[in-house]
Scaffold this motif. Structure first.
Motif, PDB file in Angstrom:
ATOM      1  N   ARG A  27       6.463  -1.090   0.077  1.00 14.74           N
ATOM      2  CA  ARG A  27       5.418  -0.890   1.213  1.00 14.74           C
ATOM      3  C   ARG A  27       5.272   0.077   1.910  1.00 14.74           C
ATOM      4  O   ARG A  27       4.253   0.704   2.250  1.00 14.74           O
ATOM      5  N   LYS A  28       6.348   0.560   2.335  1.00  9.22           N
ATOM      6  CA  LYS A  28       6.619   1.846   2.876  1.00  9.22           C
ATOM      7  C   LYS A  28       5.919   2.950   2.158  1.00  9.22           C
ATOM      8  O   LYS A  28       5.025   3.943   2.676  1.00  9.22           O
ATOM      9  N   TRP A  29       6.253   2.895   0.827  1.00  9.09           N
ATOM     10  CA  TRP A  29       5.522   4.226  -0.244  1.00  9.09           C
ATOM     11  C   TRP A  29       3.854   3.903  -0.254  1.00  9.09           C
ATOM     12  O   TRP A  29       3.319   5.059  -0.157  1.00  9.09           O
ATOM     13  N   LEU A  30       3.543   2.925  -0.342  1.00 17.42           N
ATOM     14  CA  LEU A  30       2.013   2.550  -0.169  1.00 17.42           C
ATOM     15  C   LEU A  30       1.444   3.066   1.188  1.00 17.42           C
ATOM     16  O   LEU A  30       0.574   3.699   1.118  1.00 17.42           O
ATOM     17  N   ALA A  31       2.293   2.642   2.243  1.00 19.37           N
ATOM     18  CA  ALA A  31       1.515   3.058   3.513  1.00 19.37           C
ATOM     19  C   ALA A  31       1.563   4.480   3.776  1.00 19.37           C
ATOM     20  O   ALA A  31       0.677   5.113   4.432  1.00 19.37           O
ATOM     21  N   VAL A  83      -3.626   0.131   3.523  1.00 19.20           N
ATOM     22  CA  VAL A  83      -3.428  -0.911   4.981  1.00 19.20           C
ATOM     23  C   VAL A  83      -3.038  -2.291   4.126  1.00 19.20           C
ATOM     24  O   VAL A  83      -3.391  -2.591   3.126  1.00 19.20           O
ATOM     25  N   PHE A  84      -2.402  -3.019   5.173  1.00 17.77           N
ATOM     26  CA  PHE A  84      -1.902  -4.299   4.577  1.00 17.77           C
ATOM     27  C   PHE A  84      -2.411  -5.461   5.390  1.00 17.77           C
ATOM     28  O   PHE A  84      -2.562  -5.515   6.782  1.00 17.77           O
ATOM     29  N   GLY A 125      10.144 -11.608  -0.072  1.00 21.56           N
ATOM     30  CA  GLY A 125      11.118 -11.427   1.322  1.00 21.56           C
ATOM     31  C   GLY A 125      11.027  -9.682   1.271  1.00 21.56           C
ATOM     32  O   GLY A 125      10.807  -9.205   0.224  1.00 21.56           O
ATOM     33  N   THR A 126      11.384  -9.153   2.464  1.00 25.10           N
ATOM     34  CA  THR A 126      11.244  -7.672   2.684  1.00 25.10           C
ATOM     35  C   THR A 126      12.542  -7.069   1.765  1.00 25.10           C
ATOM     36  O   THR A 126      12.324  -5.913   1.465  1.00 25.10           O
ATOM     37  N   LEU A 170       6.269   7.172  -7.686  1.00 32.83           N
ATOM     38  CA  LEU A 170       7.221   6.122  -7.001  1.00 32.83           C
ATOM     39  C   LEU A 170       8.677   6.793  -6.852  1.00 32.83           C
ATOM     40  O   LEU A 170       9.398   7.397  -7.701  1.00 32.83           O
ATOM     41  N   PRO A 171       9.348   6.476  -5.751  1.00 34.96           N
ATOM     42  CA  PRO A 171      10.817   6.634  -5.616  1.00 34.96           C
ATOM     43  C   PRO A 171      11.654   5.934  -6.568  1.00 34.96           C
ATOM     44  O   PRO A 171      11.424   4.884  -6.886  1.00 34.96           O
TER      45      PRO A 171
END
Length: 79
Positions: free
Chosen positions: A7-11, A16-17, A48-49, A72-73
């Motif tokens: 999610r951090k990579w996408l942001a 937006v989520f 879950g996160t 991607l990382p």
């Protein structure tokens, strides 16, 4: 890849989520996240996160948003 890392990579790429819920009453189902980038939209199924995501799910989301899988990382052996 962990859900929070993805999610951090996408942001960082401008996504937006929008949190939704599947499975009945609020608080009793699994979360779905609608991810938007420009005019594109896809769903990300998360439990879950800190949970590891299925690599096929990650690849599907990346491709549907028109992003580059190789950015991607993590390990660079994604071929």
């Amino acid at each position: 890849m962990r859900s929070d890392t993805f999610r951090k990579w996408l942001a960082e790429r401008g996504c937006v989520f929008e949190q939704t819920e599947r499975g009945g009453k609020k608080g009793h189902g699994f979360a779905d996240v609608i991810v938007r980038l420009g005019g594109r939209r896809t769903e990300l199924h998360v439990m879950g996160t800190t949970q590891d995501l299925d690599p096929r799910e990650v690849k599907r989301v990346v491709e549907e948003l028109g992003l580059d899988w190789n950015d991607l990382p993590g390990p660079q052996s994604r071929a």
